[in-house]
Every structure is written in structure tokens, then in C-alpha cells.
Design a protein around this motif. Structure first.
Motif, PDB file in Angstrom:
ATOM      1  N   ARG A   1       0.833  -1.213   0.000  1.00 25.12           N
ATOM      2  CA  ARG A   1       0.000   0.000   0.000  1.00 25.12           C
ATOM      3  C   ARG A   1       0.863   1.256   0.000  1.00 25.12           C
ATOM      4  NH1 ARG A   1      -5.203   2.142   1.541  1.00 25.12           N
ATOM      5  NH2 ARG A   1      -5.159   3.915   0.108  1.00 25.12           N
ATOM      6  N   LEU A   2       1.914   1.258   0.813  1.00 20.05           N
ATOM      7  CA  LEU A   2       2.802   2.413   0.871  1.00 20.05           C
ATOM      8  C   LEU A   2       3.572   2.592  -0.433  1.00 20.05           C
ATOM      9  CD1 LEU A   2       4.257   2.106   4.499  1.00 20.05           C
ATOM     10  CD2 LEU A   2       2.493   3.680   3.673  1.00 20.05           C
ATOM     11  N   LEU A   3       4.009   1.476  -1.012  1.00 22.14           N
ATOM     12  CA  LEU A   3       4.756   1.538  -2.270  1.00 22.14           C
ATOM     13  C   LEU A   3       3.887   2.086  -3.393  1.00 22.14           C
ATOM     14  CD1 LEU A   3       7.326   0.986  -3.856  1.00 22.14           C
ATOM     15  CD2 LEU A   3       6.518  -1.368  -4.227  1.00 22.14           C
ATOM     16  N   ALA A   4       2.631   1.637  -3.458  1.00 19.36           N
ATOM     17  CA  ALA A   4       1.707   2.140  -4.481  1.00 19.36           C
ATOM     18  C   ALA A   4       1.486   3.637  -4.325  1.00 19.36           C
ATOM     19  CB  ALA A   4       0.374   1.388  -4.393  1.00 19.36           C
ATOM     20  N   GLY A   5       1.325   4.077  -3.082  1.00 19.53           N
ATOM     21  CA  GLY A   5       1.143   5.507  -2.828  1.00 19.53           C
ATOM     22  C   GLY A   5       2.370   6.309  -3.205  1.00 19.53           C
ATOM     23  N   LEU A   6       3.555   5.764  -2.907  1.00 21.77           N
ATOM     24  CA  LEU A   6       4.802   6.450  -3.249  1.00 21.77           C
ATOM     25  C   LEU A   6       4.958   6.570  -4.762  1.00 21.77           C
ATOM     26  CD1 LEU A   6       7.502   7.679  -2.392  1.00 21.77           C
ATOM     27  CD2 LEU A   6       8.475   5.351  -2.405  1.00 21.77           C
ATOM     28  N   ILE A   7       4.646   5.503  -5.485  1.00 20.58           N
ATOM     29  CA  ILE A   7       4.735   5.530  -6.947  1.00 20.58           C
ATOM     30  C   ILE A   7       3.792   6.581  -7.518  1.00 20.58           C
ATOM     31  CG2 ILE A   7       4.265   4.211  -9.052  1.00 20.58           C
ATOM     32  CD1 ILE A   7       5.205   1.709  -7.518  1.00 20.58           C
ATOM     33  N   ASP A   8       2.559   6.612  -7.013  1.00 20.71           N
ATOM     34  CA  ASP A   8       1.596   7.620  -7.472  1.00 20.71           C
ATOM     35  C   ASP A   8       2.102   9.027  -7.193  1.00 20.71           C
ATOM     36  OD1 ASP A   8      -0.386   5.966  -8.558  1.00 20.71           O
ATOM     37  OD2 ASP A   8      -1.304   5.621  -6.607  1.00 20.71           O
ATOM     38  N   MET A   9       2.677   9.236  -6.010  1.00 19.20           N
ATOM     39  CA  MET A   9       3.164  10.564  -5.625  1.00 19.20           C
ATOM     40  C   MET A   9       4.292  11.018  -6.549  1.00 19.20           C
ATOM     41  SD  MET A   9       4.675  11.875  -1.951  1.00 19.20           S
ATOM     42  CE  MET A   9       3.145  11.439  -1.131  1.00 19.20           C
ATOM     43  N   VAL A  10       5.219  10.103  -6.849  1.00 19.55           N
ATOM     44  CA  VAL A  10       6.357  10.451  -7.706  1.00 19.55           C
ATOM     45  C   VAL A  10       5.878  10.777  -9.118  1.00 19.55           C
ATOM     46  CG1 VAL A  10       8.452   9.564  -8.798  1.00 19.55           C
ATOM     47  CG2 VAL A  10       8.042   9.142  -6.364  1.00 19.55           C
ATOM     48  N   ILE A  11       4.990   9.950  -9.649  1.00 15.10           N
ATOM     49  CA  ILE A  11       4.473  10.176 -11.002  1.00 15.10           C
ATOM     50  C   ILE A  11       3.738  11.505 -11.073  1.00 15.10           C
ATOM     51  CG2 ILE A  11       2.831   9.371 -12.743  1.00 15.10           C
ATOM     52  CD1 ILE A  11       3.476   6.516 -11.864  1.00 15.10           C
ATOM     53  N   MET A  12       2.879  11.782 -10.095  1.00 18.37           N
ATOM     54  CA  MET A  12       2.121  13.035 -10.089  1.00 18.37           C
ATOM     55  C   MET A  12       3.021  14.239  -9.888  1.00 18.37           C
ATOM     56  SD  MET A  12      -1.600  12.312  -8.307  1.00 18.37           S
ATOM     57  CE  MET A  12      -0.973  11.676  -6.757  1.00 18.37           C
ATOM     58  N   PHE A  13       4.089  14.070  -9.098  1.00 21.05           N
ATOM     59  CA  PHE A  13       5.020  15.180  -8.869  1.00 21.05           C
ATOM     60  C   PHE A  13       5.669  15.619 -10.179  1.00 21.05           C
ATOM     61  CE2 PHE A  13       9.411  16.575  -8.264  1.00 21.05           C
ATOM     62  CZ  PHE A  13       9.226  17.692  -7.455  1.00 21.05           C
ATOM     63  N   PHE A  14       6.180  14.659 -10.947  1.00 23.08           N
ATOM     64  CA  PHE A  14       6.847  15.004 -12.205  1.00 23.08           C
ATOM     65  C   PHE A  14       5.853  15.525 -13.241  1.00 23.08           C
ATOM     66  CE2 PHE A  14      10.214  12.245 -10.461  1.00 23.08           C
ATOM     67  CZ  PHE A  14      11.309  13.080 -10.662  1.00 23.08           C
TER      68      PHE A  14
ATOM     69  N   ILE B   1      -6.191  10.596 -10.147  1.00 17.22           N
ATOM     70  CA  ILE B   1      -7.021  10.096  -9.058  1.00 17.22           C
ATOM     71  C   ILE B   1      -8.440   9.758  -9.520  1.00 17.22           C
ATOM     72  CG2 ILE B   1      -7.950  10.627  -6.760  1.00 17.22           C
ATOM     73  CD1 ILE B   1      -4.931  10.254  -6.857  1.00 17.22           C
ATOM     74  N   PHE B   2      -8.919  10.446 -10.558  1.00 17.01           N
ATOM     75  CA  PHE B   2     -10.291  10.195 -11.021  1.00 17.01           C
ATOM     76  C   PHE B   2     -10.341   9.496 -12.381  1.00 17.01           C
ATOM     77  CE2 PHE B   2     -14.107  11.741 -13.362  1.00 17.01           C
ATOM     78  CZ  PHE B   2     -15.052  11.035 -12.634  1.00 17.01           C
ATOM     79  N   ILE B   3      -9.727  10.082 -13.394  1.00 15.97           N
ATOM     80  CA  ILE B   3      -9.839   9.552 -14.754  1.00 15.97           C
ATOM     81  C   ILE B   3      -9.254   8.146 -14.884  1.00 15.97           C
ATOM     82  CG2 ILE B   3      -9.160   9.865 -17.163  1.00 15.97           C
ATOM     83  CD1 ILE B   3     -11.284  11.802 -16.255  1.00 15.97           C
ATOM     84  N   ILE B   4      -8.000   7.978 -14.472  1.00 13.36           N
ATOM     85  CA  ILE B   4      -7.342   6.683 -14.651  1.00 13.36           C
ATOM     86  C   ILE B   4      -8.056   5.549 -13.900  1.00 13.36           C
ATOM     87  CG2 ILE B   4      -5.222   5.384 -14.146  1.00 13.36           C
ATOM     88  CD1 ILE B   4      -3.634   7.830 -14.960  1.00 13.36           C
TER      89      ILE B   4
ATOM     90  N   THR C   1      -5.193   3.132  -9.495  1.00 12.30           N
ATOM     91  CA  THR C   1      -4.278   4.184  -9.897  1.00 12.30           C
ATOM     92  C   THR C   1      -3.075   3.507 -10.541  1.00 12.30           C
ATOM     93  OG1 THR C   1      -3.089   4.143  -7.786  1.00 12.30           O
ATOM     94  CG2 THR C   1      -5.000   5.601  -7.942  1.00 12.30           C
ATOM     95  N   LEU C   2      -2.163   4.277 -11.102  1.00  9.31           N
ATOM     96  CA  LEU C   2      -0.979   3.684 -11.729  1.00  9.31           C
ATOM     97  C   LEU C   2      -0.144   2.920 -10.710  1.00  9.31           C
ATOM     98  CD1 LEU C   2       0.165   6.553 -14.145  1.00  9.31           C
ATOM     99  CD2 LEU C   2      -1.115   4.484 -14.698  1.00  9.31           C
ATOM    100  N   GLY C   3      -0.017   3.494  -9.512  1.00 13.85           N
ATOM    101  CA  GLY C   3       0.729   2.804  -8.466  1.00 13.85           C
ATOM    102  C   GLY C   3       0.078   1.479  -8.077  1.00 13.85           C
TER     103      GLY C   3
END
Length: 266
Positions: free
Chosen positions: A24-37, A160-163, A172-174
Motif C-alpha cells: 500500500r505504501l509503495l503504491a502511494g509512493l509511486i503515485d506521488m512520484v508520477i504526479m510530482f513530475f 485520481i479520477f480519470i485513470i 491508480t498507476l501505483g
């Protein structure tokens, strides 16, 4: 994963099993990194459009006032130039005496005491300067609108919504990478579009916009920490926006739709 392996996994873990905390934490981290860039790229693009004209204007005006205060504090000095000056420094204009000038920091060499005194004077003056403070307020307000409301809203709406509602996969992608999935715990089945919309709205307004307005960049540290704490103490590894939107994250490989009738909400 073939049917036999999935059945064995479901037998061992149970249907609709909650994910490990690490997943769960890894998925959230991946989403955060992707959204940040993505957010950074979008913000950089917006800065090249007329939308950011006021932002650039306030920034330049702030720097002009800042440099004049440096001169006043004897931390910098004027260098008179012609009106056709084309360089990297900001071009100032003295209306009273009708000349153009740029500002250069004074080289104090090894006179540390004089330099520190000039810096202290500069800081004291700039704190009390009403024009600089007004420009700074306007700049940060415009930057907030562009950064948090426009770029942040678009970024989170996409990821968060479309994907998650594409093909009704609730991921989500993560989550896709970590093989997790969101389900509707009320029906123990597929999530509905309005749950993802509510999830996006809560994350955008409550977890992003409002904190960013108060603590700016520290939002990226404070909010995730709070969400992680809630997740760790939650029975089903759910965090705040999961409870609000009434979704549950599970291991995708153990998913079994137990609704009597799967409603196609999309």
C-alpha cells in the motif's frame, strides 16, 4: 496469474484480501512520484503561457524593489547604463534624475563585519517595506492559484479520477504496478464513478489545496505523514480519503465480486 494460482492465493489469503502495508505504501509512493513530475512539467508549461503574465510581473517588481533596498542598505551599489542595456541583470530607471541603472552587490572582500551589518540592515528594511510585502502577497497568491488550484487540480483529476475509472478497474498507476485494486466494501464489488469523484475532491481540497495555502511546500511532507499514520492504525489498511469515499484497497489477485448483481455504473 493463471486460474489455479489465483485460486490457491484466494484459498490461502481469502477473497478480497487487504494488501500488505508495504504494498500500500509503495503504491502511494509511486503515485506521488508520477504526479510530482507530471505536475512539475505542467507547471513549467503554464509558465510559458499568458496565464502566468501577472505572476512574472509581480516577481520582477519584487526583485526591483529588493535590489533598491540592497542599495539603501549599502549591500549593493548602482551602475549607470544606457537605455539600450541588454544583459542578465534587471534594468532600473530613476524617474527623478532620468537615468537607467543596474544593481551590483558590493565586494566586501574580507570585511565580514561590514558585510554582516549590510545584510542585517537589508533584512530589517525589507521586512518593513509595504510595497515589497504587497508585491510578495500578490505573487504568492497568483502562484498558489496556478500551482495548487490549476496544475494541482488537473494533475490529481487525471491520476485520481480519470485513470481509476478507465475500464472500471479501480486502480491508480501505483496500484496497477503493485497489483492492488479499489472496491466498494458496501457491495463487495466494483467501485462507482461518484466514489472516485468524491475521493478526488477530498484529496484535492482537504489534503492538497487547504494545507498548501497554509504550509506551502511542507504539504508534501506533513499530509503524507498523517495519511500513513492513519493507514498503519487502520484495521483494513485504509487511510483518510478511503474512509471518506467509502472505498477499500485490496490485493487485486484475490478479487472476487460477491455482489448478487454487478451494476455497470459507467
Amino acid at each position: 496469474m493463471n486460474a489455479e494460482k489465483k485460486n490457491n492465493l484466494i484459498r490461502d489469503l481469502g477473497p478480497n484480501s487487504k494488501p500488505s502495508v508495504f504494498a500500500r505504501l509503495l503504491a502511494g509512493l509511486i503515485d506521488m512520484v508520477i504526479m510530482f513530475f507530471f505536475h512539475y512539467a505542467l507547471y513549467s508549461l503554464v509558465l510559458l503561457t499568458p496565464i502566468s503574465n501577472n505572476l512574472h510581473h509581480y516577481w520582477n517588481e519584487m526583485q526591483l524593489v529588493k535590489e533598491d533596498i540592497k542599495v539603501e542598505a549599502l549591500y549593493a551599489e548602482e551602475e549607470v547604463v544606457d537605455s539600450g542595456y541588454d544583459g542578465n541583470k534587471l534594468l532600473h530607471y530613476n524617474e527623478e534624475e532620468n537615468y537607467y541603472y543596474i544593481v551590483n552587490d558590493i565586494d566586501f572582500k574580507e570585511d565580514i563585519e561590514a558585510k554582516n551589518k549590510a545584510i542585517a540592515t537589508f533584512q530589517e528594511i525589507i521586512k518593513k517595506d509595504d510595497l515589497y510585502n504587497d508585491l510578495s502577497t500578490s505573487y504568492h497568491l497568483h502562484n498558489y492559484v496556478i500551482t495548487a488550484l490549476l496544475c494541482g487540480g488537473i494533475t490529481e483529476f487525471i491520476f485520481i479520477f480519470i485513470i481509476p475509472i478507465i475500464k472500471n478497474n479501480g486502480q491508480t498507476l501505483g496500484m496497477m504496478i503493485c497489483q492492488l485494486k479499489m472496491i466498494n466494501p458496501k457491495y463487495v464489488g466494483l467501485t462507482r464513478w461518484y466514489q472516485h469523484l468524491g475521493r478526488w475532491a477530498f484529496m484535492f481540497l482537504i489534503e492538497s489545496c487547504i494545507p498548501y495555502f497554509i504550509i506551502a511546500e511542507y504539504t508534501l511532507l506533513v499530509v503524507p505523514l498523517i495519511l500513513i499514520i492513519i493507514l498503519l492504525f487502520s484495521k483494513d489498511n485504509r487511510t483518510l480519503h478511503d474512509f471518506v469515499s467509502q472505498v477499500k484497497v485490496i490485493d487485486k489477485r484475490t478479487f472476487i465480486d460477491t455482489t448478487e448483481e454487478v451494476v455497470n455504473a459507467y
